[in-house]
Design a protein around this motif. Sequence first.
Motif, PDB file in Angstrom:
ATOM      1  N   GLN A  66     -46.097 -37.291  87.220  1.00  0.00           N
ATOM      2  CA  GLN A  66     -47.250 -36.600  87.803  1.00  0.00           C
ATOM      3  C   GLN A  66     -48.278 -36.233  86.744  1.00  0.00           C
ATOM      4  O   GLN A  66     -49.475 -36.279  87.016  1.00  0.00           O
ATOM      5  CB  GLN A  66     -46.787 -35.338  88.539  1.00  0.00           C
ATOM      6  N   ASP A  67     -47.848 -35.812  85.562  1.00  0.00           N
ATOM      7  CA  ASP A  67     -48.782 -35.373  84.538  1.00  0.00           C
ATOM      8  C   ASP A  67     -49.251 -36.571  83.712  1.00  0.00           C
ATOM      9  O   ASP A  67     -48.454 -37.301  83.150  1.00  0.00           O
ATOM     10  CB  ASP A  67     -48.125 -34.353  83.606  1.00  0.00           C
ATOM     11  N   HIS A  68     -50.548 -36.746  83.637  1.00  0.00           N
ATOM     12  CA  HIS A  68     -51.143 -37.813  82.822  1.00  0.00           C
ATOM     13  C   HIS A  68     -52.023 -37.168  81.771  1.00  0.00           C
ATOM     14  O   HIS A  68     -53.240 -37.146  81.888  1.00  0.00           O
ATOM     15  CB  HIS A  68     -51.989 -38.770  83.670  1.00  0.00           C
ATOM     16  N   HIS A  69     -51.414 -36.615  80.754  1.00  0.00           N
ATOM     17  CA  HIS A  69     -52.203 -35.975  79.712  1.00  0.00           C
ATOM     18  C   HIS A  69     -52.956 -37.059  78.942  1.00  0.00           C
ATOM     19  O   HIS A  69     -52.358 -38.031  78.469  1.00  0.00           O
ATOM     20  CB  HIS A  69     -51.292 -35.193  78.763  1.00  0.00           C
ATOM     21  N   PRO A  70     -54.275 -36.919  78.833  1.00  0.00           N
ATOM     22  CA  PRO A  70     -55.079 -37.948  78.150  1.00  0.00           C
ATOM     23  C   PRO A  70     -54.608 -38.227  76.723  1.00  0.00           C
ATOM     24  O   PRO A  70     -54.672 -39.360  76.260  1.00  0.00           O
ATOM     25  CB  PRO A  70     -56.500 -37.367  78.144  1.00  0.00           C
ATOM     26  N   GLY A  71     -54.122 -37.202  76.033  1.00  0.00           N
ATOM     27  CA  GLY A  71     -53.629 -37.399  74.672  1.00  0.00           C
ATOM     28  C   GLY A  71     -52.418 -38.306  74.619  1.00  0.00           C
ATOM     29  O   GLY A  71     -52.290 -39.144  73.728  1.00  0.00           O
ATOM     30  N   ASP A  72     -51.509 -38.171  75.595  1.00  0.00           N
ATOM     31  CA  ASP A  72     -50.322 -39.032  75.641  1.00  0.00           C
ATOM     32  C   ASP A  72     -50.709 -40.475  75.920  1.00  0.00           C
ATOM     33  O   ASP A  72     -50.185 -41.402  75.305  1.00  0.00           O
ATOM     34  CB  ASP A  72     -49.349 -38.545  76.711  1.00  0.00           C
ATOM     35  N   VAL A  73     -51.622 -40.653  76.863  1.00  0.00           N
ATOM     36  CA  VAL A  73     -52.050 -42.008  77.237  1.00  0.00           C
ATOM     37  C   VAL A  73     -52.743 -42.671  76.056  1.00  0.00           C
ATOM     38  O   VAL A  73     -52.470 -43.834  75.728  1.00  0.00           O
ATOM     39  CB  VAL A  73     -52.966 -41.974  78.484  1.00  0.00           C
ATOM     40  N   ALA A  74     -53.637 -41.947  75.373  1.00  0.00           N
ATOM     41  CA  ALA A  74     -54.348 -42.502  74.220  1.00  0.00           C
ATOM     42  C   ALA A  74     -53.387 -42.801  73.081  1.00  0.00           C
ATOM     43  O   ALA A  74     -53.504 -43.829  72.411  1.00  0.00           O
ATOM     44  CB  ALA A  74     -55.431 -41.528  73.764  1.00  0.00           C
ATOM     45  N   SER A  75     -52.434 -41.910  72.859  1.00  0.00           N
ATOM     46  CA  SER A  75     -51.447 -42.104  71.801  1.00  0.00           C
ATOM     47  C   SER A  75     -50.607 -43.346  72.070  1.00  0.00           C
ATOM     48  O   SER A  75     -50.349 -44.144  71.166  1.00  0.00           O
ATOM     49  CB  SER A  75     -50.551 -40.876  71.699  1.00  0.00           C
ATOM     50  N   ASP A  76     -50.174 -43.530  73.311  1.00  0.00           N
ATOM     51  CA  ASP A  76     -49.408 -44.721  73.678  1.00  0.00           C
ATOM     52  C   ASP A  76     -50.228 -45.985  73.454  1.00  0.00           C
ATOM     53  O   ASP A  76     -49.723 -46.977  72.933  1.00  0.00           O
ATOM     54  CB  ASP A  76     -48.983 -44.660  75.153  1.00  0.00           C
ATOM     55  N   ALA A  77     -51.488 -45.938  73.847  1.00  0.00           N
ATOM     56  CA  ALA A  77     -52.356 -47.106  73.694  1.00  0.00           C
ATOM     57  C   ALA A  77     -52.527 -47.456  72.217  1.00  0.00           C
ATOM     58  O   ALA A  77     -52.477 -48.636  71.839  1.00  0.00           O
ATOM     59  CB  ALA A  77     -53.710 -46.855  74.342  1.00  0.00           C
ATOM     60  N   GLN A  78     -52.706 -46.440  71.374  1.00  0.00           N
ATOM     61  CA  GLN A  78     -52.872 -46.671  69.934  1.00  0.00           C
ATOM     62  C   GLN A  78     -51.585 -47.223  69.318  1.00  0.00           C
ATOM     63  O   GLN A  78     -51.620 -48.142  68.514  1.00  0.00           O
ATOM     64  CB  GLN A  78     -53.304 -45.391  69.219  1.00  0.00           C
ATOM     65  N   MET A  79     -50.446 -46.655  69.692  1.00  0.00           N
ATOM     66  CA  MET A  79     -49.163 -47.148  69.168  1.00  0.00           C
ATOM     67  C   MET A  79     -48.932 -48.595  69.599  1.00  0.00           C
ATOM     68  O   MET A  79     -48.442 -49.410  68.818  1.00  0.00           O
ATOM     69  CB  MET A  79     -48.011 -46.261  69.644  1.00  0.00           C
TER      70      MET A  79
END
Length: 140
Positions: A66-79
């Motif tokens: 349910q939670d889509h924290h923008p920081g997590d999504v961006a971090s995953d994309a960068q990794m």
Amino acid sequence: MNQTEQKLTIMAEQKENYGTHLSDEELEHFKQKLKEEKEESEKEIERLKSNAESIESNSDDRQSGQDHHPGDVASDAQMKKTSFTLLEKQREKLKKIEAALERIESGTYGVCLITGKPIEKERLEAIPYAMHSVEAKSES
């Protein structure tokens, strides 16, 4: 003349034609170095593939939550981007290693592909899959 003797004769002729400056002992030394580098590179590729799959799996798990924290999504994309970049660089290195092993077999190892001059032994020790002399690299 048996097959091994024929191969050695052909390699000796090719060394003369291409001006390979390395002795048979040196060629064997670099062949071993390249085989070791190839093995390490293949292991690193497998590790990076596994890492990329893990990142992809974790990213999918987060996106389904349910939670889509923008920081997590961006971090995953960068990794993921970093992982794929490293994987591509390892694949390129592996291709260069395989090409260097082929040049050993063909008798052209240690000869710059641009200038046709010998590649310095010090350079080959540092980068055994080098295709160009320092001179050619600095001009490009």
